[in-house]
Design a protein around this motif. Structure first.
Motif, PDB file in Angstrom:
ATOM      1  N   PHE A   1       0.819  -1.211   0.000  1.00  0.00           N
ATOM      2  CA  PHE A   1       0.000   0.000   0.000  1.00  0.00           C
ATOM      3  C   PHE A   1       0.857   1.267   0.000  1.00  0.00           C
ATOM      4  O   PHE A   1       0.385   2.345   0.318  1.00  0.00           O
ATOM      5  CB  PHE A   1      -0.924   0.012   1.219  1.00  0.00           C
ATOM      6  CG  PHE A   1      -1.952  -1.074   1.176  1.00  0.00           C
ATOM      7  CD1 PHE A   1      -3.064  -0.946   0.368  1.00  0.00           C
ATOM      8  CD2 PHE A   1      -1.798  -2.229   1.923  1.00  0.00           C
ATOM      9  CE1 PHE A   1      -4.007  -1.950   0.310  1.00  0.00           C
ATOM     10  CE2 PHE A   1      -2.733  -3.240   1.858  1.00  0.00           C
ATOM     11  CZ  PHE A   1      -3.847  -3.104   1.056  1.00  0.00           C
ATOM     12  N   THR A   2       2.142   1.113  -0.297  1.00  0.00           N
ATOM     13  CA  THR A   2       3.019   2.279  -0.336  1.00  0.00           C
ATOM     14  C   THR A   2       3.677   2.364  -1.700  1.00  0.00           C
ATOM     15  O   THR A   2       3.621   1.426  -2.489  1.00  0.00           O
ATOM     16  CB  THR A   2       4.137   2.189   0.714  1.00  0.00           C
ATOM     17  OG1 THR A   2       4.977   1.087   0.368  1.00  0.00           O
ATOM     18  CG2 THR A   2       3.595   1.980   2.104  1.00  0.00           C
TER      19      THR A   2
ATOM     20  N   ALA B   1      -5.116  -0.455  -7.820  1.00  0.00           N
ATOM     21  CA  ALA B   1      -5.976   0.183  -8.811  1.00  0.00           C
ATOM     22  C   ALA B   1      -5.249   0.253 -10.142  1.00  0.00           C
ATOM     23  O   ALA B   1      -5.827  -0.001 -11.202  1.00  0.00           O
ATOM     24  CB  ALA B   1      -6.366   1.576  -8.334  1.00  0.00           C
ATOM     25  N   LYS B   2      -3.948   0.560 -10.107  1.00  0.00           N
ATOM     26  CA  LYS B   2      -3.195   0.656 -11.354  1.00  0.00           C
ATOM     27  C   LYS B   2      -3.090  -0.721 -12.020  1.00  0.00           C
ATOM     28  O   LYS B   2      -3.226  -0.844 -13.227  1.00  0.00           O
ATOM     29  CB  LYS B   2      -1.804   1.210 -11.072  1.00  0.00           C
ATOM     30  CG  LYS B   2      -1.042   1.510 -12.341  1.00  0.00           C
ATOM     31  CD  LYS B   2       0.311   2.131 -12.075  1.00  0.00           C
ATOM     32  CE  LYS B   2       1.093   2.211 -13.370  1.00  0.00           C
ATOM     33  NZ  LYS B   2       2.500   2.489 -13.169  1.00  0.00           N
TER      34      LYS B   2
ATOM     35  N   ILE C   1     -11.810  -2.867 -28.165  1.00  0.00           N
ATOM     36  CA  ILE C   1     -10.391  -2.777 -27.831  1.00  0.00           C
ATOM     37  C   ILE C   1     -10.274  -2.765 -26.311  1.00  0.00           C
ATOM     38  O   ILE C   1     -11.122  -2.176 -25.627  1.00  0.00           O
ATOM     39  CB  ILE C   1      -9.752  -1.513 -28.449  1.00  0.00           C
ATOM     40  CG1 ILE C   1      -8.249  -1.479 -28.170  1.00  0.00           C
ATOM     41  CG2 ILE C   1     -10.394  -0.240 -27.915  1.00  0.00           C
ATOM     42  CD1 ILE C   1      -7.522  -0.425 -28.969  1.00  0.00           C
ATOM     43  N   ILE C   2      -9.298  -3.485 -25.814  1.00  0.00           N
ATOM     44  CA  ILE C   2      -9.060  -3.445 -24.368  1.00  0.00           C
ATOM     45  C   ILE C   2      -7.762  -2.705 -24.123  1.00  0.00           C
ATOM     46  O   ILE C   2      -6.730  -3.007 -24.735  1.00  0.00           O
ATOM     47  CB  ILE C   2      -8.949  -4.864 -23.776  1.00  0.00           C
ATOM     48  CG1 ILE C   2     -10.216  -5.646 -24.064  1.00  0.00           C
ATOM     49  CG2 ILE C   2      -8.717  -4.785 -22.276  1.00  0.00           C
ATOM     50  CD1 ILE C   2     -10.239  -6.997 -23.413  1.00  0.00           C
ATOM     51  N   GLY C   3      -7.828  -1.724 -23.267  1.00  0.00           N
ATOM     52  CA  GLY C   3      -6.619  -1.005 -22.873  1.00  0.00           C
ATOM     53  C   GLY C   3      -6.356  -1.253 -21.405  1.00  0.00           C
ATOM     54  O   GLY C   3      -7.278  -1.489 -20.632  1.00  0.00           O
ATOM     55  N   ALA C   4      -5.092  -1.211 -21.042  1.00  0.00           N
ATOM     56  CA  ALA C   4      -4.744  -1.430 -19.633  1.00  0.00           C
ATOM     57  C   ALA C   4      -3.751  -0.373 -19.208  1.00  0.00           C
ATOM     58  O   ALA C   4      -2.909   0.052 -20.006  1.00  0.00           O
ATOM     59  CB  ALA C   4      -4.141  -2.819 -19.451  1.00  0.00           C
ATOM     60  N   GLU C   5      -3.854   0.052 -17.962  1.00  0.00           N
ATOM     61  CA  GLU C   5      -2.904   1.046 -17.498  1.00  0.00           C
ATOM     62  C   GLU C   5      -1.524   0.401 -17.335  1.00  0.00           C
ATOM     63  O   GLU C   5      -0.516   0.968 -17.695  1.00  0.00           O
ATOM     64  CB  GLU C   5      -3.361   1.659 -16.163  1.00  0.00           C
ATOM     65  CG  GLU C   5      -2.451   2.781 -15.726  1.00  0.00           C
ATOM     66  CD  GLU C   5      -2.978   3.549 -14.534  1.00  0.00           C
ATOM     67  OE1 GLU C   5      -4.103   3.255 -14.098  1.00  0.00           O
ATOM     68  OE2 GLU C   5      -2.252   4.421 -14.041  1.00  0.00           O
ATOM     69  N   ASP C   6      -1.516  -0.819 -16.792  1.00  0.00           N
ATOM     70  CA  ASP C   6      -0.255  -1.531 -16.671  1.00  0.00           C
ATOM     71  C   ASP C   6      -0.295  -2.719 -17.631  1.00  0.00           C
ATOM     72  O   ASP C   6      -0.665  -3.829 -17.265  1.00  0.00           O
ATOM     73  CB  ASP C   6      -0.043  -2.000 -15.232  1.00  0.00           C
ATOM     74  CG  ASP C   6       1.337  -2.594 -15.044  1.00  0.00           C
ATOM     75  OD1 ASP C   6       2.041  -2.763 -16.052  1.00  0.00           O
ATOM     76  OD2 ASP C   6       1.709  -2.874 -13.900  1.00  0.00           O
ATOM     77  N   LYS C   7       0.081  -2.441 -18.855  1.00  0.00           N
ATOM     78  CA  LYS C   7      -0.023  -3.451 -19.899  1.00  0.00           C
ATOM     79  C   LYS C   7       0.826  -4.686 -19.571  1.00  0.00           C
ATOM     80  O   LYS C   7       0.408  -5.819 -19.779  1.00  0.00           O
ATOM     81  CB  LYS C   7       0.452  -2.819 -21.206  1.00  0.00           C
ATOM     82  CG  LYS C   7       0.459  -3.725 -22.397  1.00  0.00           C
ATOM     83  CD  LYS C   7       0.720  -2.895 -23.641  1.00  0.00           C
ATOM     84  CE  LYS C   7       1.783  -3.538 -24.497  1.00  0.00           C
ATOM     85  NZ  LYS C   7       2.053  -2.762 -25.712  1.00  0.00           N
TER      86      LYS C   7
ATOM     87  N   SER D   1       5.372  -5.533  -4.333  1.00  0.00           N
ATOM     88  CA  SER D   1       4.669  -6.250  -3.268  1.00  0.00           C
ATOM     89  C   SER D   1       3.204  -6.432  -3.600  1.00  0.00           C
ATOM     90  O   SER D   1       2.617  -7.475  -3.298  1.00  0.00           O
ATOM     91  CB  SER D   1       4.788  -5.483  -1.953  1.00  0.00           C
ATOM     92  OG  SER D   1       6.105  -5.512  -1.511  1.00  0.00           O
ATOM     93  N   SER D   2       2.601  -5.435  -4.252  1.00  0.00           N
ATOM     94  CA  SER D   2       1.190  -5.631  -4.571  1.00  0.00           C
ATOM     95  C   SER D   2       1.029  -6.685  -5.653  1.00  0.00           C
ATOM     96  O   SER D   2       0.066  -7.449  -5.620  1.00  0.00           O
ATOM     97  CB  SER D   2       0.518  -4.315  -4.942  1.00  0.00           C
ATOM     98  OG  SER D   2       1.330  -3.569  -5.791  1.00  0.00           O
TER      99      SER D   2
END
Lengths: 405, 449, 559
Positions: free
Chosen positions: C249-250, C268-269, C308-314, C531-532
């Motif tokens: 969480f950091t 969330a990302k 189309i699918i987009g992702a923030e963290d591809k 870690s996440s």
């Protein structure tokens, strides 16, 4: 009727063996390849088609030439003969008869003359272009030809009679080879790439981890199996639950912990955290619980201490379980790579373990398959030897766990 | 009773003695990095400075060790410890960052030019500007020095910018290493001759490559390894590049960049003259199956040791606008921001980049001195083979782009976006148009807004 | 016979000791509380560390205070708590002392000298073998004794030689030299004090005075025996686990040390996806998605309309896709042959042990070593795998006069085959392991069931389907879940086998979740984010484990 049954049985058995042998070959082949390559010369590792028996090119001394010359098979007439390569880069042209351009011959440029003399060289219209003609003499017959392209040849001579010579393409010539092994690969890889130190480190770590883990697991397993204290059963459930937690979750915080206590890049980081495991405790507990209580109670009445009971009764009775745990831990400690990669992969080469040195060797010796394979053999052999000696316990450790693979 | 407990006691004794014997050498060879050991030595003793570079082989390690000893003898009150870092393949920078994170990094270390920005903006390396008053930065190649004097706050570069992050160790540039035997066998013209006549351009290059490729299915005209350096030069030579002019946005989709990429794609896909992109080209070159292998000066020692054929070097072919567009590779010695002895570290930095030290190291053949001087170049030309050392110097002169840190964004992340996309193009999985349409949208995200 | 007078003096001595103990615990309690204040006042450590230390000290302080009260009341739990606290104190002084004196770091130096001594360890083994050899003469005690004696002497001599060779004397000297600042002395005093207190509480008269019984003795032994494991477990396992959860969480960056709380931002990302319907299948991504945030992940068609699918963290999603693909491919490839082989091995034919031994061989070899071997087997130009393929193609072409082209697969540098190469290698390594598991399961099936089936006239296949498969279900389930858990942690295979820089290429086609975690955490040092990622993986694996556990329970009742 009975004989057909026999035939069917025989075929079935034969089929079963065929499948078994096929898979056995499949399982063994990569190791065979490893050992064979580890004994090869570097050039030999790049030969195609690949071969399992290490071979090296033969060299020979030729009268009239300095040093040893490599032997190749030269095409003399229709016969292949071992000839020595004595000269390379002889400029040659690819010539063809303008009337029959399909048939080409390769001939040294020093040996062709302009047709009609240097001053008045004849030409011919070839492929729609004005092309010069050259006199090419082959076996006494001189033919005017056009030059299609240029190339180089090598001069090959008979080592016994250097006046017999053949000109042919060097790259496509088949070398004369003899089986040779190069055990020096092993000494080269250990000394040059520091694998000897890594081997010592890995041995030390493995001994320490196995010993440490056996001690803490036996003590903990005994406590969980036999001694009643508050919270024991809850603790056991916690231990059980954590066996499956993947190491990757721990890797970041454990790294931070090592930073905190200054163990980064130290062998202690490869030993101390690994001697306390839930799995070993669990395994020993499960085994101890099967040992009858009566013996222990009798010993207690005789005034033996807990430690004595553990030492005199439980440990002798649980040698198979201990051996199973030891083999499991041994494999884990010997083969571990991820944690050393994270914690030891710093400038300090003296603290590298075997797996780490190997992965570095892969990059450093990218074009030396023989050295890489020798390194791999050094890493793979000790577990194999232990396995051959203590096969039963390896299988036990697989069936009793199947956990951390 | 004694007999019964003998073994447990013995075991304990063994463990204890092993642990004790464990301490054996720690004091014999005191390691300055051990965070627990407080500096208890009297202040009169020498200060220990650790420094590190990335060598590729034992010969290089030996030379650096020799240089280190020579400087050690010269510097007063300093004891130098040279540490060879990992090799190229063992991710030198990652290791270094691990050590910085753990607080065990050396006082002075070398990093590639592309990493300067990352290290500087994270505060991992020291700004030497205040100590370097009066230091002549013009003695070095100007392009690396511009990056090394980049002021993060003002964006100014050059002398008086208020920043100095380090001094360049050496420079290097790409050449094509030639397998002369293969070229002769294919009957292709000698690229060195073409270069002398000024005819060494993309068409001539393609012609040689095609002729060699025709020798056999496992013989290739051209080979390069799969990272940004080799493909970048083709973009540069066409007048394009990775970034826009002031390096604040992606420039991969400009017409010039696309022209360079298109030609390079033709080498891999349409004309099929190159070792397939992604395959390591070095082993096939060493075993005589590649005619032109693109690599930097650092490749020389390996080829000297392993190549069993006639070889030499030639500069890269000229692009459509008549220029080569080579890279100027460089790396710099920098000072750890956490060092205890900044002054001494700065002194060491100057010693390490002196002409004398540089000469010693470039004699090995791995690199070219980073100081601009005719004398250094004249000496460099004598370090053969390859006979044609002039090829490197020519490469440095014509339209060279300095390998640079990305001050406006994150270079590793830019590379992580660009690398796979280019790979897809050069292996034929993506068309040039698809590449052009999406690359900068993705790559521009790594720039700070 | 103890006289009454003696008993009385013993009693008075005991009560004196108990009084000292009570005072000691009060002092300890106050010292702990003072320590908390001190930590917050001057110590330079990070906040989280201060909090952890404070909690520990507070527990010690409160516990110690309560102990003092209980000792005064002569309650047995006072003795327990006192022993525990003093034991922990003892351990702390011992371990911290070892750390300060450099004993742990000294292992490095020992590894340097260990090579010299290793031959003497062989001597120890020899001595053991000699004394074990004596056991053969069970009927001749004298001879047995001689062997034992010789064995013991050999062991002791080689041990001494070993210790000298690895530098015991230098080590001792180094240890003494370390006593050059107050910390070791301070810890030594602490060590002695804690030992005295443990002795004072442990001795029989005190135990009697505190009304200790057999149950309590067992309790204490239990805790004592478990303590090494439990403490190590807490320190190196449970603690880091909790810390990892917090770090997720950091925005923790390990190179700079920044550690700010960002809440669920990392997660969330990771999971931020966007699905947009496209006007045309080849509409540029810049028009469809907010390219400031999203990268194009994939496009697909459903019922004639394109999305189309987009992702923030591809990269995370690519890694997830690769990991799942790896699971789906590697599982059947390593399990189905294993099932077949286990059935063959289960027959009573001769030589089965030998085959089992061979099949198990790959699973004991280091993944790094295996990957290096396979790297050369996969070599596109000279590797055996392509050689085998070309030979088969040529053979088939020759026999059936076909014109099949030789595929010349570039296994490790082609986006389409790189992951497959990893799959094949992993399956090869896992088959033997799974075979052994299946074999164990097969051997547990009672033979009567097969006999009954034979009587019913079932053929081989019928028996296999109706008896083996259902009864093997628990084993199969175990094998599958274990394999999935292993497959989800794919890392070493890719890292070593695939020679791209950064690892995970070509074109991210072999980037696995753990590799992604490694890149984030140990190449970019964004350890908060890493870690996440780790916790996402953990939750998936934990879910599978729960499934396994639940299935085991359910299966246990009807099997």
């Amino acid at each position: 009727m009975r004989s057909t049954y026999r035939v069917i049985m025989f075929l079935q058995t034969a089929g079963a063996y065929a499948i078994l042998i096929f898979f056995a070959y499949l399982m063994l082949f990569p190791f065979l390849f490893m050992f064979s390559t580890s004994l090869k010369d570097q050039t030999d590792t790049f030969r195609y088609p690949p071969r399992l028996i290490p071979q090296e090119q033969t060299t020979v001394s030729v009268p009239g030439y300095d040093g040893l010359k490599p032997l190749y098979y030269a095409l003399v007439g229709d016969e292949k003969r071992p000839y020595a390569l004595v000269e390379t880069n002889i400029q040659a042209g690819v010539f063809a008869n303008p009337n029959n351009p399909e048939v080409t011959i390769t001939h040294p440029l020093s040996d062709v003359q302009p047709t009609g003399g240097a001053d008045s060289q004849q030409t011919v219209t070839f492929n729609g272009e004005e092309t010069k003609l050259w006199d090419v003499t082959v076996e006494g017959v001189t033919t005017p030809m056009v030059q299609l392209s240029q190339t180089v040849l090598g001069r090959f001579v008979d080592p016994e009679n250097p006046s017999l010579q053949v000109l042919q393409n060097v790259r496509l010539s088949e070398p004369v080879e003899k089986p040779t092994i190069r055990p020096e690969n092993y000494s080269e890889v250990t000394t040059l790439n520091g694998l000897d130190r890594s081997l010592t480190n890995t041995t030390l770590i493995t001994i320490a981890v196995v010993t440490g883990q056996l001690i803490t697991s036996v003590l903990g397993g005994y406590a969980l199996a036999r001694l009643r204290f508050p919270g024991r059963d809850q603790l056991f459930v916690v231990y059980l639950g954590t066996i499956m937690i993947p190491f990757v979750v721990l890797i970041t915080p454990l790294y931070q912990l090592m930073v905190l206590i200054g163990w980064v890049d130290k062998l202690a980081a490869l030993i101390i955290p690994w001697i306390f495991t839930a799995y070993g405790t669990f395994l020993m507990r499960q085994f101890f619980i099967t040992i009858p209580k009566e013996i222990e109670e009798a010993a207690l009445i005789d005034g033996a201490s807990r430690l004595q009971i553990l030492w005199k009764i439980f440990i002798p009775a649980s040698v198979p379980a201990l051996a199973t745990l030891a083999t499991f831990t041994f494999l884990y400690a010997w083969n571990s790579f991820f944690w050393p990669l994270v914690i030891i992969n710093t400038g300090n080469r003296a603290n590298h373990v075997l797996t780490l040195s190997l992965s570095i060797l892969r990059g450093k010796a990218a074009d030396n398959a023989n050295l890489v394979m020798a390194g791999a053999a050094i890493a793979v052999l000790p577990p194999m030897i232990v396995y051959i000696l203590a096969q039963r316990f390896f299988v036990e450790s697989a069936t009793s766990s199947g956990v951390k693979g | 009773m004694f007999r019964k407990s003998l073994w447990p006691i013995l075991t304990l004794v063994i463990i204890a003695s092993m642990l004790i014997s464990a301490c054996a050498k720690t004091t014999e060879e005191p390691k300055p990095t051990e965070p627990q050991t407080p500096p208890t030595q009297p202040p009169a003793a020498d200060v220990t400075l650790r420094w590190r570079t990335r060598p590729d082989n034992q010969a290089e390690i030996d030379v650096y060790q020799k240089a280190s000893d020579a400087i050690d003898a010269k510097m007063e009150g300093v004891k130098l410890v040279y540490e060879p870092g990992g090799s190229e393949s063992s991710s030198y920078q990652d290791v270094l960052k691990t050590e910085i994170a753990a607080g065990t990094a050396p006082d002075v270390f070398w990093i590639p030019g592309t990493d300067i920005a990352d290290f500087a903006s994270r505060g991992l390396i020291m700004n030497l500007n205040d100590m370097a008053a009066g230091f002549d930065i013009n003695a070095f190649y100007p392009a690396p020095m511009a990056h090394l004097t980049h002021n993060i706050d003002t964006g100014k570069e050059g002398a008086g910018s208020g920043a100095l992050w380090g001094l360049p160790r050496d420079v290097s540039t790409f050449v094509l290493y030639l397998n002369l035997d293969l070229i002769a066998e294919a009957g292709a013209p000698d690229p060195r001759e073409l270069a002398k006549e000024g005819k060494w351009d993309w068409d001539a290059f393609l012609d040689v490559a095609k002729k060699v490729r025709a020798l056999g299915t496992d013989i290739y005209g051209y080979g390069a390894n799969a990272w940004w350096g080799p493909y970048g030069v083709w973009l540069n030579a066409a007048g394009g590049g990775f970034f826009n002019a002031d390096r604040t946005a992606c420039g991969l989709d400009t017409d010039a960049s696309i022209e360079g990429l298109t030609f390079q794609r033709s080498l891999y896909v349409d004309n099929d003259v190159a070792v397939p992109y992604g395959e390591d080209s070095e082993p096939p070159f060493m075993t005589g199956r590649v005619a032109m292998f693109q690599n930097g000066r650092w490749g020389t020692p390996g080829i000297r040791a392993n190549a069993k054929f006639n070889w030499d070097a030639v500069e890269l072919p000229k692009g459509p606008n008549g220029h080569m567009g080579n890279w100027l590779f460089w790396g710099a010695y920098v000072v750890n921001a956490k060092t205890q002895n900044p002054e001494k570290a700065w002194a060491l930095l100057q010693q390490l980049t002196m002409a004398e030290t540089q000469g010693m190291i470039s004699e090995l053949g791995t690199n070219i001195p980073s100081r601009v001087s005719d004398e250094a170049i004249a000496k460099f030309l004598t370090f053969t083979p390859p006979a044609n050392n002039q090829a490197y110097i020519n490469g440095l002169k014509d339209n060279v782009t300095a390998e640079g840190p990305l001050w406006a964004g994150s270079w590793p992340e830019f590379d992580a976006v660009m690398g796979p996309a280019i790979q897809a193009v050069l292996t034929g999985q993506k068309t040039i148009d698809e590449f052009k349409a999406s690359i900068c949208a993705e790559a521009n995200k790594v720039f700070k807004k | 016979m103890p006289s009454a007078a003696l008993l009385k003096t013993a009693d008075s001595r005991t009560s004196l000791l108990l009084r000292i103990l009570a005072i000691w615990h009060i002092i300890l309690s106050m010292a702990a509380l003072a320590g908390i204040a001190l930590i917050w006042a001057i110590a330079p450590q990070a906040v989280w560390l201060k909090i952890v230390i404070s909690i520990v000290l507070a527990l010690v302080g409160i516990g110690s205070g309560i102990t003092a009260v209980w000792i005064q009341k002569r309650q047995h739990r006072g003795r327990m708590l006192s022993l525990i606290i003093n034991y922990l104190g003892f351990l702390f002084c011992l371990l911290y002392g070892m750390q300060v004196l450099g004993v742990f770091l000294g292992i490095d130096a020992m590894a340097g000298t260990f090579g010299r001594g290793i031959i003497f360890l062989g001597g120890v083994l020899l001595g053991y073998l000699i004394s074990a050899f004596g056991d053969r003469y069970d009927n001749y005690p004298a001879r047995q004794k001689v062997f034992r004696q010789i064995g013991k002497i050999v062991i002791l001599i080689s041990l001494a030689a070993f210790l000298l060779a690895v530098g015991l004397l230098q080590g001792l000297w180094a240890l003494i030299l370390q006593f050059n600042n107050p910390t070791p002395y301070f810890l030594l005093v602490g060590l002695i004090l804690f030992s005295i207190m443990i002795w004072a509480m442990w001795r029989n008269p005190t135990a009697e005075a505190m009304k200790a019984g057999n149950v309590h003795e067992e309790m204490l032994s239990g805790l004592l025996f478990l303590s090494p494991n439990l403490l190590g477990f807490l320190l190196f396992f449970a603690g880091p686990l909790l810390f990892s959860f917090y770090v997720g969480f950091t925005n923790f960056d390990a190179t700079t040390g920044n550690r700010d709380w960002v809440g669920l931002q990392n997660y969330a990302k990771l999971f931020n996806l966007s699905i947009v319907q496209l006007d045309a299948p080849d509409q540029p991504v810049t028009e469809a998605l907010d390219v400031q945030v999203y990268d194009e992940l994939t496009r697909f068609n459903v019922l004639g309309s394109s999305f189309i699918i987009g992702a923030e963290d591809k990269l995370f999603w690519l890694a997830l896709r690769n990991t799942i693909t790896f699971c789906i491919l590697a599982l059947p490839l390593s399990i189905i042959p294993a099932l077949l082989l286990a059935n063959l091995l289960n027959s009573k034919l001769p030589g089965m042990k030998f085959f089992r031994a061979i099949y198990f061989l790959p699973s004991i070899a280091a993944v790094v070593g295996v990957a290096l071997i396979w790297q050369w087997l996969y070599n596109a130009a000279v590797g055996y795998i392509n050689f085998a393929i070309s030979s088969s193609v040529n053979l088939l072409n020759g026999i059936f006069s076909l014109v099949m082209a030789d595929p010349q697969i570039r296994w490790l540098s082609d986006t389409r085959t790189a992951l497959l190469a990893v799959v094949i290698m992993s399956a090869w390594q896992w088959i033997g392991f799974n075979t052994v598991l299946f074999l164990a399961g097969l051997q547990n099936i009672p033979g009567e069931l097969y006999e009954a089936a034979t009587v019913d006239g079932a053929g081989k296949w019928a028996k296999f389907w109706n008896v083996t498969i259902p009864l093997l279900a628990p084993t199969t389930f175990f094998v599958v879940t274990t394999a999935v858990i292993n497959a989800l942690q794919l890392f070493e295979q890719v890292y070593v086998l695939i020679p791209t820089e950064p690892p995970g290429g070509p074109n991210n086609s072999t980037l696995s979740l753990v590799l992604y975690l490694y890149q984030k955490g140990f190449q970019r040092f964004q350890q908060g984010y890493a870690s996440s990622v780790a916790w996402v993986l953990f939750i998936v694996i934990f879910g599978i484990t729960l499934l396994q556990y639940w299935r085991n329970r359910a299966g246990g009742s009807n099997y």
